[in-house]
Scaffold this active site. Structure first.
Site, PDB file in Angstrom:
ATOM      1  N   GLY A 168       0.819  -1.189   0.000  1.00  0.00           N
ATOM      2  CA  GLY A 168       0.000   0.000   0.000  1.00  0.00           C
ATOM      3  C   GLY A 168       0.861   1.249   0.000  1.00  0.00           C
ATOM      4  O   GLY A 168       1.825   1.341   0.747  1.00  0.00           O
ATOM      5  N   THR A 169       0.518   2.207  -0.837  1.00  0.00           N
ATOM      6  CA  THR A 169       1.359   3.383  -1.030  1.00  0.00           C
ATOM      7  C   THR A 169       0.514   4.641  -1.125  1.00  0.00           C
ATOM      8  O   THR A 169      -0.674   4.595  -1.412  1.00  0.00           O
ATOM      9  CB  THR A 169       2.179   3.252  -2.330  1.00  0.00           C
ATOM     10  N   THR A 170       1.176   5.791  -0.925  1.00  0.00           N
ATOM     11  CA  THR A 170       0.556   7.080  -1.181  1.00  0.00           C
ATOM     12  C   THR A 170       1.620   8.010  -1.753  1.00  0.00           C
ATOM     13  O   THR A 170       2.815   7.767  -1.601  1.00  0.00           O
ATOM     14  CB  THR A 170      -0.088   7.670   0.085  1.00  0.00           C
TER      15      THR A 170
END
Length: 543
Positions: free
Chosen positions: A363-365
């Site tokens: 999961g990334t932003t």
């Protein structure tokens, strides 16, 4: 990786452009633009630009804010990358991604267990616990960025995040959905439940809940005053090491020896323009490079959304997939005309750097900032999904980067010791031949590279405005399966799905296809776009 099986919001969020004429009439001056994955992430960057900070000050503030308001995607216990182009200087990349521990502990004594994340249409297994934690780099990374490129005091840059954590912020729809997907992680221990469990004790907190993180606020405050040594050599390091020794690999020595790696970026020339991104040992940038070179060599002039456009994209993705690490980048049967554009020695060098490294698809932003002095910054970060435990008294959930099945195809615990993990994260900067600068990047695991590829093609080949380039429907082809967002003409779509019968035609735009948050400056006006597939918000800053 974090993905959702149904779309969230359509389109993208383009803010008003800030130009000299507009700001003169309003009595203000254009300061820059910032885009990120949450309204308060972007607001933190805006606050710092208004206070006179530069793009690097703003992106540091936005990162700390994301650790509070995007708690599954960003954390002090994770890692990431910054591509920086300081005004008048050569671009550089800050690699502050996670490092594998220096020594492996015996499997019998590890705290390492599986959980199932529920994505609605499917479930995915992750592993959490103290044995899933790799050496975090985020704190040292942002402090090193500040030492080299920042202008305002760190204590000022961390104030927005401290206030968010201390006073609380309401969970929006997207963040509440992500919390629900990984709820088994957030409810795995009493300490995590004390933060994320609802009042009824039946699940995680829901949309609208005011998420207060007073311990994290105190930790941020101490870090702002004492610096990153607190985390890597001081009291926080002692707390982390003491907790992990009960069932993990990480030690005080791992923390004390962690170093930010500053690299030369990977630079691609594409149709007379320049694309700057993350180099090996991470794999995302080189794969985007390959795809752009292939597309440039093979694509003929055609209209956006035509069969030729989409079929060419899928063929390019297919060829790039074959060139990925798992398929052995330098296979002799790949040495056709497509790859003749690439320097064989360069490919060999990159292949050797990438091959054998553990790769994180999590999961990334992403955050993008450009300021009025023409400083450009693009940062992508990740915490995996989180290890499920909270470092006592700190409010920090460390990463679970060692708990991903994709990292260990031969079985868990096969990673190489004391090695920087590689990633698909590909923050980037476009320098157009007309002087326009764009900072962009995406979350989305394996879809990061295809989201960025399609955005670049939309901007350059089809000359789309930034908002349209991000909002346009995407395709993603991997493992002989084609995913297609809505927005293409019926006849074209029918022909495409006939060619690729293993497919899914999505009903809505979805964060499965990444979330490109981007800002642009042409020397006259700023603009920005936050991809609402991933809750994006952009702000042009005038003050």
């Amino acid at each position: 990786m974090i993905s959702i099986s149904n779309g969230q919001l359509k389109g993208s969020n383009l803010q008003m452009k800030a130009s000299p004429r507009q700001t003169k009439e309003s009595g203000g001056k254009a300061k820059g633009a910032v885009a990120g994955g949450h309204p308060l992430t972007a607001a933190a960057g805006e606050e710092i630009l208004l206070a006179g900070g530069n793009a690097y000050d703003a992106i540091i503030a936005a990162h700390f804010a994301a650790c509070v308001v995007e708690p599954v995607l960003a954390s002090l216990g994770g890692g990431g990358f910054l591509v920086a182009q300081p005004a008048g200087q050569a671009p550089l990349v800050f690699d502050f991604f996670v490092q594998t521990p220096r020594q492996k502990q015996t499997e019998a004594g590890l705290d390492f267990q599986p959980i199932l994340a529920d994505f609605g249409a499917a479930q995915q297994e992750f592993h959490i616990g103290l044995g899933s934690i790799a050496t975090p780099g985020s704190v040292k990374g942002v402090f090193e960025i500040h030492r080299r490129l920042g202008s305002l005091p760190m204590i000022e840059l961390m104030q927005p995040a401290i206030q968010y954590a201390r006073h609380g912020t309401p969970l929006n729809s997207l963040q509440a959905t992500i919390l629900d997907i990984v709820s088994p992680i957030l409810l795995a221990t009493p300490e995590a439940r004390s933060i994320f469990q609802d009042a009824a004790g039946e699940g995680v907190v829901a949309e609208g809940h005011i998420l207060r993180l007073p311990q994290l606020a105190d930790t941020l405050d101490h870090l702002s005053r004492e610096g990153d040594d607190l985390f890597y050599r001081g009291e926080l390091a002692e707390l982390i090491a003491r907790q992990i020794q009960a069932g993990g690999h990480l030690t005080r020595e791992d923390l004390a020896s962690y170093q930010v790696q500053v690299r030369e970026p990977l630079v691609t020339r594409y149709r007379g323009h320049e694309f700057i991104t993350n180099p090996p040992p991470s794999s995302g940038g080189i794969l985007i490079n390959f795809a752009l070179q292939l597309w440039q060599a093979c694509a003929q002039e055609h209209s956006y959304g035509s069969y030729e456009h989409l079929a060419g994209l899928v063929a390019t993705m297919d060829a790039t997939n074959q060139a990925r690490i798992e398929a052995h980048l330098n296979r002799p049967d790949m040495a056709g005309t497509d790859f003749a554009l690439l320097d064989p020695a360069l490919v060999q060098k990159y292949a050797q750097e990438i091959r054998g490294r553990s790769r994180a698809n999590r999961g990334t932003t992403h955050i993008s900032v450009i300021d009025a002095q023409r400083n450009v910054a693009a940062m992508t970060v990740s915490n995996g999904e989180g290890c499920g435990t909270i470092v006592p008294g700190t409010g920090i959930m460390l990463n679970n980067m060692l708990g991903e099945e994709d990292l260990n195809p031969g079985g868990f615990h096969q990673w190489h010791a004391d090695q920087r993990m590689t990633s698909m994260m590909s923050p980037g900067i476009i320098n157009r031949s007309d002087g326009v600068m764009v900072a962009l990047g995406s979350g989305g695991s394996n879809r990061i590279r295809t989201a960025i590829l399609q955005t670049i093609i939309n901007l350059i080949d089809f000359d789309m405005p930034l908002a349209a380039a991000v909002a346009s429907a995407r395709v993603h082809f991997e493992n002989d399966f084609l995913n297609i967002e809505p927005g293409y003409q019926g006849a074209v779509l029918e022909k495409l799905v006939a060619d690729y019968p293993d497919n899914k035609c999505w009903d809505e735009l979805s964060l499965f296809f990444g979330g490109v948050h981007a800002v642009q400056y042409d020397g006259y006006e700023f603009s920005g776009v936050g991809d609402t597939r991933r809750g994006g918000v952009a702000k042009t800053v005038v003050g």
